[in-house]
Motif scaffolding. Structure first.
Motif, PDB file in Angstrom:
ATOM      1  N   SER A  95       1.000  -1.074  -0.092  1.00  0.00           N
ATOM      2  CA  SER A  95       0.077  -0.064   0.232  1.00  0.00           C
ATOM      3  C   SER A  95       0.747   1.272  -0.190  1.00  0.00           C
ATOM      4  O   SER A  95       0.538   2.388  -0.169  1.00  0.00           O
ATOM      5  CB  SER A  95      -1.187  -0.051   1.153  1.00  0.00           C
ATOM      6  N   PRO A 112      -5.489  -6.012  -9.976  1.00  0.00           N
ATOM      7  CA  PRO A 112      -6.541  -5.160  -9.703  1.00  0.00           C
ATOM      8  C   PRO A 112      -6.135  -3.976  -8.476  1.00  0.00           C
ATOM      9  O   PRO A 112      -6.227  -2.905  -8.642  1.00  0.00           O
ATOM     10  CB  PRO A 112      -7.710  -5.652  -9.718  1.00  0.00           C
ATOM     11  N   ILE A 113      -5.660  -4.809  -7.427  1.00  0.00           N
ATOM     12  CA  ILE A 113      -5.579  -3.868  -6.270  1.00  0.00           C
ATOM     13  C   ILE A 113      -4.367  -3.213  -6.171  1.00  0.00           C
ATOM     14  O   ILE A 113      -4.152  -2.003  -5.707  1.00  0.00           O
ATOM     15  CB  ILE A 113      -5.348  -5.097  -4.901  1.00  0.00           C
ATOM     16  N   ILE A 116      -5.010  -0.303  -8.359  1.00  0.00           N
ATOM     17  CA  ILE A 116      -5.796   1.046  -7.555  1.00  0.00           C
ATOM     18  C   ILE A 116      -4.823   1.787  -6.733  1.00  0.00           C
ATOM     19  O   ILE A 116      -4.775   3.180  -6.789  1.00  0.00           O
ATOM     20  CB  ILE A 116      -6.790   0.160  -6.551  1.00  0.00           C
ATOM     21  N   PHE A 117      -3.776   1.103  -6.150  1.00  0.00           N
ATOM     22  CA  PHE A 117      -2.704   1.798  -5.487  1.00  0.00           C
ATOM     23  C   PHE A 117      -1.891   2.660  -6.501  1.00  0.00           C
ATOM     24  O   PHE A 117      -1.452   3.627  -6.098  1.00  0.00           O
ATOM     25  CB  PHE A 117      -1.930   0.908  -4.768  1.00  0.00           C
ATOM     26  N   TYR A 171      -2.505   3.880  -9.534  1.00  0.00           N
ATOM     27  CA  TYR A 171      -3.348   5.121 -10.034  1.00  0.00           C
ATOM     28  C   TYR A 171      -3.582   6.016  -8.674  1.00  0.00           C
ATOM     29  O   TYR A 171      -3.933   7.383  -8.939  1.00  0.00           O
ATOM     30  CB  TYR A 171      -4.661   4.665 -10.514  1.00  0.00           C
ATOM     31  N   LEU A 172      -3.651   5.617  -7.740  1.00  0.00           N
ATOM     32  CA  LEU A 172      -3.641   6.543  -6.391  1.00  0.00           C
ATOM     33  C   LEU A 172      -2.491   7.400  -6.347  1.00  0.00           C
ATOM     34  O   LEU A 172      -2.416   8.618  -6.264  1.00  0.00           O
ATOM     35  CB  LEU A 172      -3.928   5.709  -5.096  1.00  0.00           C
TER      36      LEU A 172
END
Length: 180
Positions: free
Chosen positions: A106, A157-158, A161-162, A164-165
């Motif tokens: 993360s 996919p997870i 998400i991180f 693109y964050l």
């Protein structure tokens, strides 16, 4: 106040870029109303970007080509560095996935997104998921990961998400600190 033509010609590039003070701009504009030669030179600067600037018949054109070449080389080197850092951090994140330190992803994947933003900007961010899948496939095929395809495809996919964050954060910082 009367200004010499040679002083105005020295100020014209700065005046054309609007980098002079208000008082200096007023003096240059006052001179330009009276001097057609300086006015013509300002038009050349504005139209050709210094390419055809001539001073007293001698060719003193300012060439920005060496600077452009250096900027291109530097840009290519920086982009290569961004690619290398993206690959390094993705490998680091993939190796952490299987262990108990998985939550570090993360933090790692947004860093990948930041480097991805600076490498690709907004014009080709689609390369990030392709690059991520390519690296994951490469690492799995060559045995660098002990994960199965299903687990990798589940985590992708997870990770995205991180990533693109991180891209969003980099964009916001770039937007906030851009030069006006």
């Amino acid at each position: 106040m009367k200004i010499d033509c040679c002083v105005v010609r020295d100020l014209l590039p700065l005046y054309a870029e609007k980098l002079v003070s208000v008082k200096t701009a007023e003096l240059v504009e006052e001179h330009l109303t009276e001097c057609s030669a300086c006015k013509k030179e300002l038009e050349l600067i504005a139209a050709d970007g210094f390419a055809e600037l001539k001073n007293n018949g001698a060719d003193n054109a300012l060439s920005a080509e060496p600077l452009k070449k250096f900027a291109r080389k530097l840009s290519l080197r920086m982009q290569s560095m961004y690619y290398a850092l993206i690959i390094l951090f993705v490998f680091l994140g993939l190796n952490i996935t299987a262990g108990s330190d998985m939550m570090y992803n993360s933090l790692i994947m947004p860093v990948v997104g930041v480097f991805g933003y600076f490498a690709f900007r907004l014009r080709s961010l689609y390369k990030l998921p392709v690059l991520l899948l390519f690296i994951e496939g490469f690492a799995t095929v060559f045995g660098l990961l002990n994960e199965e395809w299903q687990a990798i495809l589940m985590w992708t996919p997870i990770y995205l998400i991180f990533i693109y964050l991180g891209v969003a954060v980099a964009f916001l910082f770039h937007y906030a600190f851009r030069k006006e």
